[in-house]
Write an enzyme that holds these catalytic residues in place. Structure first.
Site: not given
Length: 436
Positions: A324, A327
């Site tokens: 991700c 993230c």
């Protein structure tokens, strides 16, 4: 486990080129520019593209429906997939509407010669007294309208010159083949590489004039080249635009460009005014105001812990994964802000969602992070916190109640400010109104 939604960070979202009004003449080199710095498309490419671009620039009206598919791929597997749809109409000189239907949001812009209205929700809108014209709308919309919107707008707004988007700032463009699109429609397949490392594949019909069929944009090379993030090996991020319907002729009713507010509609001063009004709304996340579920977990380094061990502390749990990209951008910011409040009983807990220890350990070493994440094998903790989308950060007050939930990554400045504001209150035992 449900599929996880990721939101590409704002610092990595952009248009194919950032153009100003002066860029209408960007293909003309100045006296100091050498021929080597100016991109010249091959004759066979121009022969294919110019009929399409000319037909759009000379059009008086347009209507199009475009399906958007964004995919994040890690190790050859799709780890996230999102669908959205554009409905776009325009009429020269400067009337247009852009309607973006996303899974959790529907936004529509109404533009004309006098004003621009942005509808943010069925009963929420704001006005812009200085509207932009059709050409400016391609690169200067007043708010984000989906990921990488410029190429779609350049191909769907009447009287716009798409060559400013597709031919400037290029490293190369070539014809790949003239095979039938999906084995049915006679088409030409082109491939381009931009100066910023973004690559795209573009399919158009062999009609006269041609019509756009599909535009596939690969942002992965650009993500790697920025140096801002260490993108995991095997990670890919692509955006696919499929032109379900497209025409640059015929009637376009004036009603499409007019906004009629209902009696329940609320007018806001600006996008920021609206954002502040709905910030922290309880229905944004079902866990707000709830007691944080306890858990027993093991960190990457083998330390066993429970949430109950952190009673009477403010706990910041950041749900993340190596695949991700947002993230990876957000985690160091959240860690730094949290650690600034360590002496006020604030604890930072990075929680990796359902990945192997070996993969996470290698990734942390690559990022040079100083963290010992909780390993959520099987995603049970994530499920108990209803973390169906990442990036997601849960802030738990000293009373054990979930006071705030951050979804997605809005950029370093916004994330830092919001988190600091919350920790200022929670670290002294206060409450956040939205959680009540």
């Amino acid at each position: 486990m449900p599929a996880r939604l990721i939101t590409l960070p704002f610092l990595l979202v952009g248009s194919m080129l950032t153009l100003s009004a002066a860029d209408d003449v960007a293909t003309m080199p100045d006296d100091n520019e050498t021929a080597a710095t100016k991109f010249v498309a091959p004759d066979d490419v121009l022969e294919v593209l110019e009929p399409l671009f000319s037909s759009i620039e000379q059009a008086d009206a347009s209507r199009a429906t475009v399906k958007v598919l964004t995919e994040s791929v890690s190790g050859g597997q799709i780890v996230d997939s999102q669908e959205s749809t554009y409905q776009i109409a325009s009429r020269s000189p400067d009337r247009f509407t852009i309607y973006l239907k996303e899974p959790n949001q529907r936004t529509r812009i109404y533009g004309n010669e006098k004003e621009m209205i942005v509808r943010l929700a069925p009963e929420a809108f704001y006005k812009i007294d200085q509207p932009v014209g059709l050409r400016e709308a391609v690169v200067a919309l007043p708010l984000p309208m989906g990921p990488y919107p410029e190429p779609v707008l350049a191909l769907t707004l009447a009287s716009v010159d798409p060559s400013n988007t597709f031919l400037n700032g290029m490293k190369s463009i070539e014809i790949v083949d003239r095979d039938k699109f999906r084995g049915v429609t006679p088409a030409v397949h082109l491939k381009g590489e931009q100066d910023d490392a973004v690559t795209w594949d573009f399919w158009i019909t062999q009609d006269n004039p041609p019509k756009p069929l599909r535009l596939l944009i690969d942002l992965t090379p650009m993500l790697r080249s920025t140096g801002e993030l260490r993108v995991p090996q095997g990670y890919e991020y692509q955006i696919r635009f499929d032109f379900l319907s497209w025409r640059i002729s015929g009637e376009v009713p004036d009603s499409l460009f007019r906004f009629q507010p209902s009696e329940e509609s609320v007018e806001y001063e600006s996008l920021e005014d609206y954002a502040q009004a709905i910030a922290g709304a309880v229905n944004e996340h079902p866990m707000l105001g709830e007691k944080a579920p306890d858990f027993e977990a093991t960190t990457l380094n083998g330390k066993t812990m429970t949430l109950d061990d952190l009673k009477d502390k403010v706990v910041v749990i950041d749900f993340w994964a190596t695949w991700c990209v947002p993230c990876v951008a957000a985690l160091p910011i959240i860690q730094k802000v949290s650690e600034d409040y360590q002496d006020k009983d604030v604890v930072f807990l990075p929680l990796n969602v359902d990945e192997t220890e070996g993969k996470v350990k290698e990734f942390i070493a690559q990022q040079q992070w100083d963290i010992d994440p909780i390993m959520d094998a099987g995603g049970k903790i994530s499920e108990s916190y209803k973390a169906n989308a990442i990036p997601q950060t849960v802030v738990i007050g000293k009373n054990g109640v979930i006071e705030s939930v951050h979804l997605g990554f809005a950029g370093e400045e916004e994330l830092t400010k919001r988190l600091r504001d919350e920790l200022d209150v929670l670290s002294v035992g206060g409450r956040i109104a939205s959680s009540e």
